[in-house]
Every structure is written in C-alpha cells, then in structure tokens.
Scaffold this motif. Sequence first.
Motif, short mmCIF file in Angstrom:
data_model
loop_
_atom_site.label_atom_id
_atom_site.label_comp_id
_atom_site.label_asym_id
_atom_site.label_seq_id
_atom_site.Cartn_x
_atom_site.Cartn_y
_atom_site.Cartn_z
N ALA A 1 -3.18 -9.93 -2.86
CA ALA A 1 -4.37 -10.73 -3.15
C ALA A 1 -4.86 -10.48 -4.56
CB ALA A 1 -5.47 -10.42 -2.14
N GLY A 2 -4.72 -9.26 -5.05
CA GLY A 2 -5.11 -8.95 -6.43
C GLY A 2 -4.30 -9.75 -7.43
N HIS B 1 -1.87 -5.90 1.23
CA HIS B 1 -2.73 -7.08 1.15
C HIS B 1 -3.57 -7.03 -0.13
CE1 HIS B 1 -5.18 -10.45 2.37
NE2 HIS B 1 -6.22 -9.75 1.93
N HIS B 2 -4.13 -5.87 -0.43
CA HIS B 2 -4.96 -5.74 -1.63
C HIS B 2 -4.13 -6.02 -2.88
CE1 HIS B 2 -8.81 -4.48 -3.27
NE2 HIS B 2 -8.15 -3.86 -4.23
N SER C 1 -10.12 -13.58 0.64
CA SER C 1 -11.09 -12.92 -0.22
C SER C 1 -11.82 -11.80 0.51
CB SER C 1 -12.08 -13.94 -0.77
OG SER C 1 -13.05 -13.31 -1.56
N HIS D 1 -9.52 -8.96 1.16
CA HIS D 1 -9.28 -8.22 -0.08
C HIS D 1 -10.37 -7.18 -0.28
CE1 HIS D 1 -7.85 -7.54 -4.17
NE2 HIS D 1 -9.09 -7.70 -4.59
N SER E 1 2.03 -10.22 2.79
CA SER E 1 1.50 -8.89 3.09
C SER E 1 1.83 -8.48 4.53
CB SER E 1 0.00 -8.82 2.84
OG SER E 1 -0.70 -9.68 3.70
N SER F 1 -10.01 -4.46 2.53
CA SER F 1 -8.89 -3.55 2.29
C SER F 1 -9.19 -2.62 1.11
CB SER F 1 -7.60 -4.34 2.02
OG SER F 1 -7.71 -5.12 0.85
#
Length: 124
Positions: A83-84, A79-80, A23, A26, A112, A29
């Motif tokens: 994680a999104g 990663h964004h 989190s 996220h 990622s 990034s």
Amino acid sequence: MQKQRPKHLDLAKIRLPVPGIVSILHRVSGVALFLSLPLLMYLFAGSLSSAADFETFRAVIAHPLMKLVLIGFLWAYLHHFCAGIRFLFLDVHKGLELETARATAKAVLAVSLALTVILGVLVW
C-alpha cells in the motif's frame, strides 16, 4: 433544496470503497508494526545472546499460536509495504483515475494476501 443529514452515523451500514479499505488497513498495519517493535526486538535480541536463549526462542516460535501471530505481523508488513508503494504513486499523481485507483487497491489486497500465504506456508 437542503439535504437532511443523519444525526448519527451507523458504522455497520457504511460501505467503504476498496481504496478506502486499503487506506484504513494501511494505517492499522502501520500501528500494529509500530506497537510490535518492542516484542520483535526482544525476540531478536534474545535469539542472538546465547545458544540456550536461542533454543528458548525456537521453542516459543514453534508454538502454533505464536506462528499465527508472526504470520499476522507478516501480513501487516506486506500490506503496509504494498500500500505504501501505491500511495507513493498517488503522491506523484499516477493512478488517480477512479478505475485505476480501484484496480490498484484490489491489486494491493491480492498481492499482500498472496505473498502472506506463500511466505506463511514457508514459516509454518
């Protein structure tokens, strides 16, 4: 019986669970991608304006330090993105169980990083 709460938090001793780390990364990034937009737009516009500017762009991108910066942006994007997708599933109440949440957080980190290594080798 009342618990004594700490008067100050020692951030070096606090150990976040993997979903908490995902989190925070996220958010980090997302901020990194947002703040890098002017630089990326400048480089993109410069690469399209003329042949001479494109050669300058290629020379800048060929520098190893700039390649590392771009690979860092690549990780931030991947990663964004991963994680999104995980957070979208959490928003519709899928994967809220503790073990599933931990597994998906670990999967986000693994995917990622793996994609960053694979695409980073291609960029280098």
